[in-house]
Design an enzyme around this catalytic site. Sequence first.
Site, PDB file in Angstrom:
ATOM      1  N   HIS A  23     -34.324  36.651   0.053  1.00  0.00           N
ATOM      2  CA  HIS A  23     -34.824  35.508   0.822  1.00  0.00           C
ATOM      3  C   HIS A  23     -35.331  35.990   2.169  1.00  0.00           C
ATOM      4  O   HIS A  23     -34.804  36.956   2.729  1.00  0.00           O
ATOM      5  CB  HIS A  23     -33.725  34.455   1.039  1.00  0.00           C
ATOM      6  CG  HIS A  23     -34.278  33.124   1.425  1.00  0.00           C
ATOM      7  ND1 HIS A  23     -34.487  32.776   2.742  1.00  0.00           N
ATOM      8  CD2 HIS A  23     -34.688  32.071   0.672  1.00  0.00           C
ATOM      9  CE1 HIS A  23     -35.007  31.556   2.769  1.00  0.00           C
ATOM     10  NE2 HIS A  23     -35.143  31.107   1.531  1.00  0.00           N
TER      11      HIS A  23
ATOM     12  N   GLU B  80     -33.434  29.528  -6.137  1.00  0.00           N
ATOM     13  CA  GLU B  80     -34.074  29.420  -7.447  1.00  0.00           C
ATOM     14  C   GLU B  80     -33.163  29.872  -8.587  1.00  0.00           C
ATOM     15  O   GLU B  80     -33.345  29.464  -9.724  1.00  0.00           O
ATOM     16  CB  GLU B  80     -35.359  30.276  -7.488  1.00  0.00           C
ATOM     17  CG  GLU B  80     -36.291  30.078  -6.324  1.00  0.00           C
ATOM     18  CD  GLU B  80     -37.111  28.807  -6.431  1.00  0.00           C
ATOM     19  OE1 GLU B  80     -36.669  27.893  -7.153  1.00  0.00           O
ATOM     20  OE2 GLU B  80     -38.161  28.730  -5.797  1.00  0.00           O
TER      21      GLU B  80
HETATM   22  N1  COA Z   1     -36.254  42.187  -6.222  1.00  0.00           N
HETATM   23  C1  COA Z   1     -36.510  43.483  -5.917  1.00  0.00           C
HETATM   24  N2  COA Z   1     -36.829  43.904  -4.672  1.00  0.00           N
HETATM   25  C2  COA Z   1     -36.894  42.967  -3.711  1.00  0.00           C
HETATM   26  C3  COA Z   1     -36.621  41.618  -3.954  1.00  0.00           C
HETATM   27  C4  COA Z   1     -36.291  41.238  -5.269  1.00  0.00           C
HETATM   28  N3  COA Z   1     -36.045  39.979  -5.588  1.00  0.00           N
HETATM   29  N4  COA Z   1     -36.759  40.920  -2.806  1.00  0.00           N
HETATM   30  C5  COA Z   1     -37.105  41.814  -1.866  1.00  0.00           C
HETATM   31  N5  COA Z   1     -37.184  43.038  -2.406  1.00  0.00           N
HETATM   32  C6  COA Z   1     -37.515  44.285  -1.717  1.00  0.00           C
HETATM   33  C7  COA Z   1     -39.022  44.428  -1.556  1.00  0.00           C
HETATM   34  O1  COA Z   1     -39.589  45.081  -2.665  1.00  0.00           O
HETATM   35  C8  COA Z   1     -39.133  45.208  -0.288  1.00  0.00           C
HETATM   36  O2  COA Z   1     -38.909  46.558  -0.586  1.00  0.00           O
HETATM   37  P1  COA Z   1     -39.840  47.723   0.029  1.00  0.00           P
HETATM   38  O3  COA Z   1     -39.685  47.586   1.523  1.00  0.00           O
HETATM   39  O4  COA Z   1     -39.268  48.954  -0.553  1.00  0.00           O
HETATM   40  O5  COA Z   1     -41.233  47.394  -0.431  1.00  0.00           O
HETATM   41  C9  COA Z   1     -37.945  44.719   0.549  1.00  0.00           C
HETATM   42  O6  COA Z   1     -36.992  44.192  -0.393  1.00  0.00           O
HETATM   43  C10 COA Z   1     -38.318  43.610   1.522  1.00  0.00           C
HETATM   44  O7  COA Z   1     -39.082  42.635   0.831  1.00  0.00           O
HETATM   45  P2  COA Z   1     -40.112  41.659   1.549  1.00  0.00           P
HETATM   46  O8  COA Z   1     -41.063  41.130   0.525  1.00  0.00           O
HETATM   47  O9  COA Z   1     -40.685  42.309   2.768  1.00  0.00           O
HETATM   48  O10 COA Z   1     -39.120  40.532   2.065  1.00  0.00           O
HETATM   49  P3  COA Z   1     -39.461  39.009   2.251  1.00  0.00           P
HETATM   50  O11 COA Z   1     -38.528  38.467   3.251  1.00  0.00           O
HETATM   51  O12 COA Z   1     -40.906  38.810   2.512  1.00  0.00           O
HETATM   52  O13 COA Z   1     -39.124  38.467   0.786  1.00  0.00           O
HETATM   53  C11 COA Z   1     -38.889  36.981  -0.991  1.00  0.00           C
HETATM   54  C12 COA Z   1     -38.564  37.277   0.476  1.00  0.00           C
HETATM   55  C13 COA Z   1     -38.195  35.693  -1.431  1.00  0.00           C
HETATM   56  C14 COA Z   1     -40.410  36.788  -1.136  1.00  0.00           C
HETATM   57  C15 COA Z   1     -38.435  38.160  -1.889  1.00  0.00           C
HETATM   58  O14 COA Z   1     -37.043  38.377  -1.716  1.00  0.00           O
HETATM   59  C16 COA Z   1     -38.787  37.962  -3.350  1.00  0.00           C
HETATM   60  O15 COA Z   1     -39.907  38.276  -3.753  1.00  0.00           O
HETATM   61  N6  COA Z   1     -37.829  37.444  -4.192  1.00  0.00           N
HETATM   62  C17 COA Z   1     -38.106  37.221  -5.590  1.00  0.00           C
HETATM   63  C18 COA Z   1     -38.856  35.905  -5.791  1.00  0.00           C
HETATM   64  C19 COA Z   1     -37.983  34.704  -5.548  1.00  0.00           C
HETATM   65  O16 COA Z   1     -36.846  34.620  -5.982  1.00  0.00           O
HETATM   66  N7  COA Z   1     -38.567  33.712  -4.849  1.00  0.00           N
HETATM   67  C20 COA Z   1     -37.884  32.486  -4.498  1.00  0.00           C
HETATM   68  C21 COA Z   1     -37.570  32.463  -3.030  1.00  0.00           C
HETATM   69  S1  COA Z   1     -36.586  31.090  -2.572  1.00  0.00           S
END
Ligand code: COA
Length: 373
Positions: A256, A318
Site C-alpha cells: 500500500h 483488496e
Molecule cells: N508485490 C510485489 N512487489 C511489490 C508489491 C507487491 N504487491 N507492492 C510493492 N512492491 C515492490 C515494488 O515492486 C517496488 O520494488 P522495486 O523498488 O524493487 O521496484 C517496491 O515494492 C515499491 O513499490 P512502489 O510501486 O514504489 O510502491 P507504491 O507505494 O507506489 O505501491 C501499490 C503501492 C498498492 C501500487 C503496490 O503495493 C501494488 O502494486 N500492490 C499490488 C496491487 C494492489 O494490491 N492494489 C490495491 C491497492 S489498495
Amino acid sequence: MSHAELRVQPGLTPAKASGLEGVVVADTQLSHVDGERGELIIAGSSAETLALAEGARFEQVAARLLALGTGEGVPDLEQRLASARSAAFTRIASLRGALALPDAMDALLAATAQGSAGADAVSVLGALPVYVAAAARTRAAQPLIEPNPGLGHAPDFLSMLGLPAHAARARALDAYWITVSDHGLNASTFTARVVASTGADVMPCVVAGLGALKGPLHGGAPGPVLDMLDATAHVEPRAWLEAEIAAGRRIMGMGHRIYRVRDPRAFVFERALARLEHEDARGSTVALRLAHARHVEQVAEALLSERHPERPLRANVEFYTALLLEALGIPRDTFSAVFAIGRAAGWLAHVAEQRRTGKLIRPASRYVGSAPQ
Ligand code: COA
C-alpha cells in the site's frame, strides 16, 4: 535559451518519480488515514466502529459524508436513494449498449456517462448499483430485476443481482461499503476532486473517479486476488508466488502507498466474514476459503519482506474484499464496480467539499524536453 536554463525553473520543486507521495493537496473533514498506526477515520469515527456497529447501514455513513462535504444536513437519504434507484431503472432500456460492454467497469462508466448526465449527487449515487446489477445480468444473459424501494441500498443491490438478500448478507455488504466509502486522497478521489475543481458538474467527476478506480494498482485487484487463491488452492503458495515475482508481476492484494502495517480494512472484512461464517448457510465454505487466504497472506508477507526489508508490504483492502464479495456470491468480474458503489459516497462528498472550500487544482510540471533551436 539553453537546455540547462529550461530545466532549472526557479520556484519549482523537482517532482522525482514520487507519485506525489506525502504531498498534501487538500484539507478535508471527510477521512484520515494513519499509515503508521493502521488507523482509518471516516467522518469523525473509526471505520471499524462504523462498519461493525449493530444496524450499521451504508446510507447513514453516506449521509454523514455528504453532510460534511456540502456543509448542510442530508435528510432522508435512505428514501432518496431508493427513489433514485427506481428512477435509474426507468432509464435502463436506453442504456442497453453501455450495459452490454464486456468489462464491468467500462459498462458502469458508459452507463453513468449516458444515464446520469446533469444528475445531482444523490441521483448518481442511487443509480450506480442499478447500472452495476443490470450490466452483470446482461453479461450473464439473464433478465433484469427491478429495484425494490422497500429495501435498503445493500439488500436491494443483492436482490437486483438475483442473489439472496437476507439480513446477514446485507449486513456484510453494508459493512463493506461503509469501510470503503472514503480513504483520504486515494487516486480516484483525487481525480474526482481535480475534475470538481474545474467547476464541472457531478457526473463527470464520478466518471473520472471510475476511470481511476479501474486500474489494477487501485481498485482492480480483488478479482486477481481470487485468481491467486484459486491457483494456490492445491499447491504450495510460496513456489507460485515466487514464480509470479520472477515473471515481473506483483502479488495482488499486498502492499500500500500509505499503510506500513496491515490495512485496518482487512481486519474489518475478516470480522464481517467471520460473522457470515456463523450466520450464513454457506458458512463452512467461507471458513475454508478464509483459512486458505490467511495462509497465502502469511506466505506472501514473508516473501515480500525478504525481498523488500526496507518497505513493509502487508495485506491491503483488496485481499479480504475478494473473499467478502465472493462469499456474497457476487461475480468476480464485478468486484471493482461494487467497490465503486461504496467509494462513490466519498467521491461525491469530496466533490462538494472541493467546490465549497477549494480552488482550481493545477499543479506544475518540470520541462525536461529539448529547447527550441
Ligand atoms: N508485490 C510485489 N512487489 C511489490 C508489491 C507487491 N504487491 N507492492 C510493492 N512492491 C515492490 C515494488 O515492486 C517496488 O520494488 P522495486 O523498488 O524493487 O521496484 C517496491 O515494492 C515499491 O513499490 P512502489 O510501486 O514504489 O510502491 P507504491 O507505494 O507506489 O505501491 C501499490 C503501492 C498498492 C501500487 C503496490 O503495493 C501494488 O502494486 N500492490 C499490488 C496491487 C494492489 O494490491 N492494489 C490495491 C491497492 S489498495
